[in-house]
Design an enzyme around this catalytic site. Structure first.
Site, short mmCIF file in Angstrom:
data_model
loop_
_atom_site.label_atom_id
_atom_site.label_comp_id
_atom_site.label_asym_id
_atom_site.label_seq_id
_atom_site.Cartn_x
_atom_site.Cartn_y
_atom_site.Cartn_z
N ASP A 182 -17.28 7.12 -1.57
CA ASP A 182 -16.16 6.88 -0.88
C ASP A 182 -15.75 8.32 -0.32
OD1 ASP A 182 -13.58 6.13 0.04
OD2 ASP A 182 -12.51 6.21 -1.60
N ARG A 238 -13.22 -9.00 1.66
CA ARG A 238 -12.10 -8.53 1.32
C ARG A 238 -10.90 -9.90 1.70
NH1 ARG A 238 -9.88 -3.38 1.39
NH2 ARG A 238 -7.98 -4.57 0.79
N ARG A 285 0.93 -1.26 0.01
CA ARG A 285 0.00 0.11 -0.12
C ARG A 285 1.00 1.23 0.23
NH1 ARG A 285 -5.42 1.31 3.64
NH2 ARG A 285 -6.02 0.05 1.90
N GLN A 322 -9.97 -4.01 -3.37
CA GLN A 322 -11.28 -3.58 -3.02
C GLN A 322 -12.49 -4.00 -3.94
OE1 GLN A 322 -12.12 -1.99 0.36
NE2 GLN A 322 -14.06 -2.76 -0.44
N CYS A 353 -16.43 1.47 0.56
CA CYS A 353 -15.21 0.64 0.68
C CYS A 353 -14.75 0.68 2.55
CB CYS A 353 -13.92 1.11 -0.12
SG CYS A 353 -13.40 2.59 0.09
N HIS A 368 -7.36 0.61 -6.34
CA HIS A 368 -7.72 -0.04 -5.18
C HIS A 368 -8.33 -1.25 -5.88
CE1 HIS A 368 -7.76 -1.23 -1.12
NE2 HIS A 368 -8.65 -0.53 -0.75
N1 NVA Z 1 -9.96 6.77 -1.56
C1 NVA Z 1 -9.59 5.92 -0.07
C2 NVA Z 1 -9.91 4.66 -0.02
C3 NVA Z 1 -9.35 4.11 1.56
C4 NVA Z 1 -9.64 2.75 1.67
C5 NVA Z 1 -8.06 6.37 0.05
O1 NVA Z 1 -7.24 6.31 -0.79
O2 NVA Z 1 -7.79 6.82 1.17
N1 CP Z 2 -11.11 -0.25 2.50
C1 CP Z 2 -9.79 -0.33 2.78
O1 CP Z 2 -8.79 -0.45 2.18
O2 CP Z 2 -9.86 -0.08 4.26
P1 CP Z 2 -8.35 0.07 5.12
O3 CP Z 2 -7.92 1.50 4.63
O4 CP Z 2 -8.91 -0.06 6.45
O5 CP Z 2 -7.42 -1.00 4.67
#
Ligand code: NVA
Ligand code: CP
Length: 311
Positions: free
Chosen positions: A227, A295, A111, A141, A267, A138
């Protein structure tokens, strides 16, 4: 360990477009099998002695727990690294990190920020690399979200997904999924936060339509999804975004103009009263807890596939 020699063809999962429609059909079936085993306490350990390295440069709850628990359930083990507690935070080149880490483990989940970072890591990795979220995508997800849709409503082919909010990593991944799996995305974002076809990495504009008014995007949709207004890494824009996104809150009126059986997805983590009304996310059309649980099952199927192929 299986990394003594370089495998002939490593499969990475860096974006949704890395797998074909046929492979997704296999994976969604496999997720159902793996989920059923989990629910009935039937052991499923095809990855005994395999190790997953998880690298987090941003915070996580779901991704961390689902990958970590999932790998242990598959019989393997996990190494957890963050920027702060590894040499990644002290400017060791990404190429060097990839070469070293991928000699010691069997699969890597990352990540991070820019997609170029994970692409670069994968280019120097001896083992499969999975995108656990970048600024651009992502895919894990959306893998879980589409499996969730299938569980509740059957095939997503030919359906309409309404995206209300930021043209972000989730939106881009929905666009890729629509092109591969044959559904349409109705996208409504505030001005200045539109999706960009070249960043989303899609071939044409045939699988999505843009709407100024979020209500119009939701009209007739089979699935409404949103989101956070401010994704991780964009916190400096928080105030400007709060103003720009004020009308992009999924509310009961938007759900009313969608199909009667429409689902709501998010998500998570969610901010009730910002991108979604509490009545919607905590209401009868919401499947957010199934999405979160899935997930686990989706990524177990994905790791099994990337390491062992079709079984
Ligand atoms: N769009 C959000 C998703 C978090 C799971 C982010 O990137 O923070
Ligand atoms: N939806 C998702 O990826 O959640 P986290 O940021 O908690 O991993």
């Amino acid at each position: 360990m299986t990394t003594a020699t370089t495998p002939a063809a490593i499969r990475h999962y860096l974006q949704f477009a890395d797998l074909s429609a046929d492979e997704y059909t296999y994976l969604f079936d496999r997720m159902a099998i793996i989920k059923k085993k989990f629910k009935t306490y039937e052991k499923h350990q095809p990855l005994v002695d395999r190790t997953l390295a998880m690298i987090f440069e941003k915070a996580s709850t779901r991704t961390r727990v689902s990958f970590e628990a999932g790998m242990y359930q598959l019989g393997g083990s996990v190494v957890h690294l963050t920027t702060g507690d590894s040499q990644l935070g002290r400017a060791e080149p990404i190429e060097d990190s990839a070469k070293v880490i991928s000699r010691m483990v069997d699969i890597v989940m990352i990540r991070t920020y820019e997609q170029t970072k994970i692409d670069n890591f994968a280019a120097h990795s001896r083992v499969p690399v999975i995108n656990g979220l970048t600024n651009e995508f992502h895919p894990c997800q959306i893998l879980a979200d589409i499996f969730t849709y299938i569980e509740h409503r059957g095939s997503i082919q030919g359906k309409t997904v309404a995206w209300v909010g930021d043209g972000n990593n989730m939106a881009n991944t929905w666009l890729q999924a629509a092109e591969i799996l044959g559904f349409t995305v109705h996208v409504s974002t505030p001005s200045g936060y539109e999706v960009d076809q070249s960043i989303a990495g899609i071939r044409s504009g045939d699988s999505y339509k843009v709407f100024k008014d979020p209500m119009e995007a939701c009209r007739g949709a089979d699935l409404v999804t949103t989101d956070v207004w401010t994704s991780m890494g964009y916190e400096a824009e928080n105030e400007a975004r709060r103003k720009a996104f004020a009308d992009w809150c999924v509310d009961e009126d938007m759900m009313r103009v969608a199909q009667p059986g429409a689902l709501f997805m998010h998500c998570l983590p969610a901010h009730r009263g910002e991108e979604v009304q509490a009545e919607v996310i905590d209401g009868p059309q919401s499947v957010v807890w199934d999405e979160a649980e899935n997930r686990l099952h989706a990524q177990k199927a994905l790791m099994e596939f990337l390491l062992l192929g079709k079984l």
